[in-house]
Design a protein around this motif. Structure first.
Motif, mmCIF file in Angstrom:
data_model
loop_
_atom_site.group_PDB
_atom_site.id
_atom_site.type_symbol
_atom_site.label_atom_id
_atom_site.label_comp_id
_atom_site.label_asym_id
_atom_site.label_seq_id
_atom_site.Cartn_x
_atom_site.Cartn_y
_atom_site.Cartn_z
ATOM 1 N N UNK A 162 0.826 -1.216 0.000
ATOM 2 C CA UNK A 162 0.000 0.000 0.000
ATOM 3 C C UNK A 162 0.857 1.261 0.000
ATOM 4 N N UNK A 163 0.295 2.347 -0.536
ATOM 5 C CA UNK A 163 1.052 3.588 -0.674
ATOM 6 C C UNK A 163 1.567 4.104 0.668
ATOM 7 N N UNK A 164 0.720 4.085 1.711
ATOM 8 C CA UNK A 164 1.128 4.606 3.014
ATOM 9 C C UNK A 164 2.277 3.789 3.607
ATOM 10 N N UNK A 165 2.206 2.469 3.461
ATOM 11 C CA UNK A 165 3.274 1.608 3.967
ATOM 12 C C UNK A 165 4.571 1.871 3.219
ATOM 13 N N UNK A 166 4.472 2.036 1.910
ATOM 14 C CA UNK A 166 5.657 2.325 1.108
ATOM 15 C C UNK A 166 6.312 3.631 1.532
ATOM 16 N N UNK A 167 5.502 4.616 1.892
ATOM 17 C CA UNK A 167 6.055 5.903 2.298
ATOM 18 C C UNK A 167 6.800 5.819 3.620
ATOM 19 N N UNK A 168 6.467 4.812 4.457
ATOM 20 C CA UNK A 168 7.217 4.604 5.701
ATOM 21 C C UNK A 168 8.653 4.232 5.373
ATOM 22 N N UNK B 154 8.232 14.177 5.310
ATOM 23 C CA UNK B 154 6.884 14.697 5.091
ATOM 24 C C UNK B 154 6.139 13.911 4.019
ATOM 25 N N UNK B 155 6.883 13.183 3.203
ATOM 26 C CA UNK B 155 6.228 12.351 2.201
ATOM 27 C C UNK B 155 5.299 11.346 2.863
ATOM 28 N N UNK B 156 5.695 10.864 4.045
ATOM 29 C CA UNK B 156 4.867 9.916 4.793
ATOM 30 C C UNK B 156 3.507 10.517 5.109
ATOM 31 N N UNK B 157 3.491 11.757 5.581
ATOM 32 C CA UNK B 157 2.230 12.423 5.918
ATOM 33 C C UNK B 157 1.379 12.661 4.668
ATOM 34 N N UNK B 158 1.984 13.261 3.631
ATOM 35 C CA UNK B 158 1.237 13.578 2.418
ATOM 36 C C UNK B 158 0.701 12.314 1.745
ATOM 37 N N UNK B 159 1.530 11.274 1.687
ATOM 38 C CA UNK B 159 1.106 10.044 1.023
ATOM 39 C C UNK B 159 -0.034 9.379 1.775
#
Length: 298
Positions: free
Chosen positions: A91-97, A246-251
């Protein structure tokens, strides 16, 4: 001392990169990871070629071609393949982690290459971040069940190497030269996937084709140009790379709003620990009692 005006460029970059997570997830049902990478940067190269011609951009010196090839390899060839393969199952959010580990990895490499000081408690922050990554991996099924995460870890390492090379190139070239010629080099390498990419493009519906164009323009041409400008204006590599968190938050926000993805327990727990480590690491770099670090001479 350079003006501290890098923040708007870094902020715009990470927002567009967050969009890349979303658009990539929306197009991988129609394109293979390698084909998507080529089409994305073919679009970006077309945009940047027009910019280079209009502005009469000076070509790189022959002696620096190896640096641009290395930058293109890590920032666009290897990164795109690993990033897209990871997002095909994560998932996108997991990838951003996982992407949030880039600032710390970049800072550690910069410490060795540019002698930017890494302080004692920042090493403790690294341990916290690694703990978060380990928790995320275990809760996601472990190494044997988390092939997508392994690809994303490779992408994060590759992007860190790209950041270092961009810092090196910024000593001799403008920000746009460093970014543009690196993208050209990466696109040439990705062209090995062009036959399959054009076949998939011809068979794809209109909507995912539009998303590919958007990927090429905003998270690629515009974002990497802004990222290069940010590095050219900052005193330390870590100042710019810290914005990646911040990519984690935005994603996560965009994934909920657009993809209707709800963060799972692994993302929330592992991501929370990882984010704490990243914030601790970068807070130390800015805290008045610890100083500003050792500039790299740019």
């Amino acid at each position: 001392m350079k003006k501290q005006s890098y923040q708007p460029y870094a902020l715009a970059t990470v927002f567009f990169w967050a969009l890349a997570f979303i658009f990539t997830r929306m197009t991988l049902s129609y394109f293979s990871p390698s084909s998507l990478g080529f089409l994305r940067y073919l679009t970006a190269s077309a945009v940047l070629l027009v910019f280079a011609v209009v502005t009469k951009m000076e070509p790189p010196r022959r002696a620096d071609w190896p640096l641009f090839l290395a930058s293109g390899f890590f920032g666009f060839f290897l990164y795109m393949i690993a990033f897209n393969r990871g997002l095909s199952s994560v998932p996108a959010a997991t990838a951003s982690v996982v992407n949030a580990t880039v600032p710390v990895v970049t800072a550690l490499i910069a410490g060795a290459v540019f002698h930017e000081r890494v302080r004692g408690f920042q090493w403790a922050a690294v341990a916290v971040e690694l703990t978060g990554v380990a928790v995320l991996t275990v809760m996601s099924g472990g190494l044997t069940e988390s092939g997508g995460l392994m690809w994303l870890f490779l992408a994060a390492l590759s992007l860190s190497a790209y950041n270092i090379l961009q810092r090196r190139l910024a000593r001799q070239y403008t920000a746009m030269q460093a970014s543009t010629y690196s993208i050209f080099a990466g696109t040439l390498m990705l062209a090995v996937f062009s036959p399959g990419a054009f076949r998939e493009l011809a068979a794809a519906p209109a909507a995912p084709c539009v998303y590919v164009v958007l990927l090429g323009v905003f998270p690629s041409a515009v974002a990497y140009g802004a990222w290069a400008v940010a590095f050219s204006k900052a005193e330390r590599t870590s100042q710019v790379s810290s914005f990646t968190v911040l990519t984690l938050f935005f994603t996560s926000l965009l994934a909920v709003l657009i993809l209707r993805e709800t963060p799972n327990a692994a993302t929330l727990v592992g991501g929370g620990i990882t984010l704490a480590g990243v914030l601790l690491f970068n807070y130390g770099a800015a805290h008045p009692k610890t100083g500003r670090g050792t500039p790299d001479g740019n």
